[in-house]
Write a protein that holds these residues in place. Structure first.
Motif, PDB file in Angstrom:
ATOM      1  N   PRO A 142      -2.782   7.000   6.411  1.00 18.17           N
ATOM      2  CA  PRO A 142      -2.025   6.306   5.356  1.00 18.17           C
ATOM      3  C   PRO A 142      -1.678   4.883   5.783  1.00 18.17           C
ATOM      4  O   PRO A 142      -1.228   4.644   6.894  1.00 18.17           O
ATOM      5  CB  PRO A 142      -0.782   7.175   5.195  1.00 18.17           C
ATOM      6  N   THR A 143      -1.914   3.955   4.881  1.00 15.91           N
ATOM      7  CA  THR A 143      -1.725   2.531   5.169  1.00 15.91           C
ATOM      8  C   THR A 143      -0.261   2.151   5.044  1.00 15.91           C
ATOM      9  O   THR A 143       0.616   2.989   4.804  1.00 15.91           O
ATOM     10  CB  THR A 143      -2.524   1.695   4.168  1.00 15.91           C
ATOM     11  N   GLY A 144      -0.031   0.848   5.171  1.00 17.36           N
ATOM     12  CA  GLY A 144       1.249   0.308   4.739  1.00 17.36           C
ATOM     13  C   GLY A 144       1.300   0.280   3.217  1.00 17.36           C
ATOM     14  O   GLY A 144       0.485   0.927   2.549  1.00 17.36           O
ATOM     15  N   ARG A 145       2.215  -0.491   2.665  1.00 16.65           N
ATOM     16  CA  ARG A 145       2.419  -0.485   1.215  1.00 16.65           C
ATOM     17  C   ARG A 145       1.127  -0.876   0.488  1.00 16.65           C
ATOM     18  O   ARG A 145       0.491  -1.868   0.796  1.00 16.65           O
ATOM     19  CB  ARG A 145       3.550  -1.438   0.832  1.00 16.65           C
ATOM     20  N   TYR A 146       0.776  -0.065  -0.507  1.00 19.77           N
ATOM     21  CA  TYR A 146      -0.421  -0.327  -1.316  1.00 19.77           C
ATOM     22  C   TYR A 146      -0.126  -1.451  -2.306  1.00 19.77           C
ATOM     23  O   TYR A 146       0.908  -1.460  -2.983  1.00 19.77           O
ATOM     24  CB  TYR A 146      -0.826   0.944  -2.068  1.00 19.77           C
ATOM     25  N   LEU A 147      -1.080  -2.415  -2.423  1.00 26.42           N
ATOM     26  CA  LEU A 147      -0.871  -3.591  -3.271  1.00 26.42           C
ATOM     27  C   LEU A 147      -1.743  -3.593  -4.516  1.00 26.42           C
ATOM     28  O   LEU A 147      -1.309  -4.069  -5.565  1.00 26.42           O
ATOM     29  CB  LEU A 147      -1.130  -4.863  -2.465  1.00 26.42           C
ATOM     30  N   GLY A 148      -2.989  -3.108  -4.429  1.00 22.99           N
ATOM     31  CA  GLY A 148      -3.848  -3.112  -5.604  1.00 22.99           C
ATOM     32  C   GLY A 148      -5.321  -3.129  -5.237  1.00 22.99           C
ATOM     33  O   GLY A 148      -5.706  -2.883  -4.082  1.00 22.99           O
ATOM     34  N   ILE A 149      -6.152  -3.435  -6.239  1.00 22.78           N
ATOM     35  CA  ILE A 149      -7.614  -3.374  -6.107  1.00 22.78           C
ATOM     36  C   ILE A 149      -8.212  -4.748  -6.394  1.00 22.78           C
ATOM     37  O   ILE A 149      -7.705  -5.498  -7.238  1.00 22.78           O
ATOM     38  CB  ILE A 149      -8.202  -2.352  -7.110  1.00 22.78           C
ATOM     39  N   VAL A 150      -9.311  -5.045  -5.703  1.00 20.96           N
ATOM     40  CA  VAL A 150     -10.163  -6.175  -6.072  1.00 20.96           C
ATOM     41  C   VAL A 150     -11.569  -5.623  -6.272  1.00 20.96           C
ATOM     42  O   VAL A 150     -12.158  -5.050  -5.351  1.00 20.96           O
ATOM     43  CB  VAL A 150     -10.186  -7.266  -4.984  1.00 20.96           C
TER      44      VAL A 150
END
Length: 420
Positions: free
Chosen positions: A326-334
């Motif tokens: 699991p990553t840090g905070r998820y921001l979005g997609i490109v």
């Protein structure tokens, strides 16, 4: 194009088959020969061609009008699309004869079959006529002499063979895609299938296992032995490895996971915790993840990596460190199309899209399917309660779960099979 009077069958494997209009109908996979009760060589009655959707059909030898190094062409007439099934008095030349250990009558020495020729007589009947046999020398550093022998001068061609090699059959299958190779393995007897699978390198076998029905996966894995099985599981995508382990008893799962490298086993263990039929159980835990300060150039280099599937490479998931799930905070997609439109030095953080709610690990499959269809997506992020990216569900994951369980099984009839 012309019709030769002698054809070596291993050289036909993979050739395109065209109808009289020039449309491709499939590719040659093998030749079918009918055993005869006398000492006469088996009669070649046709070819096996593989059509789209992995259906193998029979092509009568009488329908073939030309053969050359590039293609096989059929004459006019109706194409029988019924799925090919070998009869009791038939043999598949490549599957049954390549790599068979035989005895060369003239020398009394052992050899291995590397190819078989079919030949036509004046009446147009085709028979297996000559056998290419490489003599076994017993020296690892030296290849034996290659003999071109008449069929009746080779002993051991018919009957149940002992365990044999795989080099020549693997050479015929070498250029197949994993799904097509998996299909070819299903056509082999179980013992032969396991021999060929064991001879594949780890990465190739891992790709092929993911295309086989669950019962074939389990049987091949068991035949490999636990140490090799653990190596193969390490090469598989974590979600495919978890699906395969789910078919095994819990004690066997634990043994194999303990034999795997910890960094390879940990994501698989995590996936095994999720309830079947949820996003957590079908997701890949290794999507493409980059930080917001990564550039377009870095992102394009990452999705060019050849081991990535098209569905996984179609988008970059942007998150805070750490980058492993699991990553840090998820921001979005490109999406990759956006990458193609932006300057190489542009930062991903400036183009992130986050207008769709991510999936939760507990999101059920019907809801995932509905949302992906509604928004024309090829992948969706999966986040935990702390908004950390834990994986991504791709369209191929959804298709695999939505199709009948036995859709890869060539030994039976999957639901919806028109021949069933």
């Amino acid at each position: 194009m012309t019709m030769p009077t002698r054809v070596y069958i291993a050289r036909l494997a993979g050739l395109a088959v065209f109808d009289p209009n020039g449309d491709q109908v499939g590719r040659v996979r093998d030749a079918v020969a009918r055993l005869r009760g006398t000492s006469r060589p088996p009669q070649v009655v046709g070819l096996v061609a593989e059509m789209p959707m992995r259906r193998q059909i029979f092509l009568s030898i009488n329908r073939i009008t030309s053969i050359d190094a590039e293609a096989v062409v059929l004459g006019s007439g109706t194409l029988n699309l019924r799925r090919f099934e070998k009869r009791a008095n038939e043999l598949l030349v490549l599957a049954d004869l390549l790599d068979r250990r035989v005895l060369i009558e003239s020398t009394g020495r052992a050899g291995v079959v590397v190819d078989v020729a079919m030949e036509s007589n004046r009446s147009g009947e085709w028979s297996l006529s000559r056998v290419a046999v490489r003599e076994q020398t017993g020296r690892l550093s030296r290849r034996g002499h290659l003999h071109q022998l008449e069929w009746d001068l080779v002993q051991g061609l018919i009957g149940v063979p002992e365990t044999r090699g795989t080099a020549n059959l693997l050479a015929v299958l070498a250029d197949m895609r994993p799904a097509d190779l998996a299909n070819a393995l299903q056509e082999l007897p179980d013992t032969r299938r396991n021999e060929v699978a064991a001879a594949l390198d780890d990465a190739r076998l891992a790709d092929v296992l993911g295309e086989l029905p669950e019962h074939d996966q389990v049987e091949i894995l068991a035949a490999l032995g636990r140490e090799r099985a653990a190596d193969i599981l390490e090469e598989m995508d974590p979600d495919d490895a978890a699906d395969l382990l789910n078919e095994l008893p819990l004690p066997e799962q634990d043994v194999l996971l303990d034999l795997m490298q910890p960094d390879e086993a940990d994501p698989v263990r995590q996936l095994l915790k999720y309830k079947p039929g949820t996003a957590g159980s079908v997701m890949t835990s290794e999507p493409v993840i980059l930080p917001p300060d990564a550039t377009v150039a870095e992102a394009l280099a990452r999705i060019r990596e050849p081991q990535l599937s098209p569905a996984v490479a179609a988008q970059i998931f942007v998150a805070r460190a750490p980058m492993a799930t699991p990553t840090g905070r998820y921001l979005g997609i490109v999406h990759f199309q956006r990458l193609l439109r932006e300057p190489p030095a542009e930062l991903l953080g400036a183009m992130v899209v986050n207008d769709l709610d991510p999936l939760q690990p507990t999101t059920p499959l019907p809801e995932i399917t509905r949302r992906m269809a509604m928004y024309d997506l090829v992948a969706m992020p999966v986040v935990d309660a702390n908004n950390r990216l834990v994986g991504a569900v791709t369209v191929d994951d959804v298709l695999d779960q939505s199709l009948p369980r036995d859709w890869r099984d060539r030994t039976g009839r999957a639901e919806g099979d028109p021949d069933g």
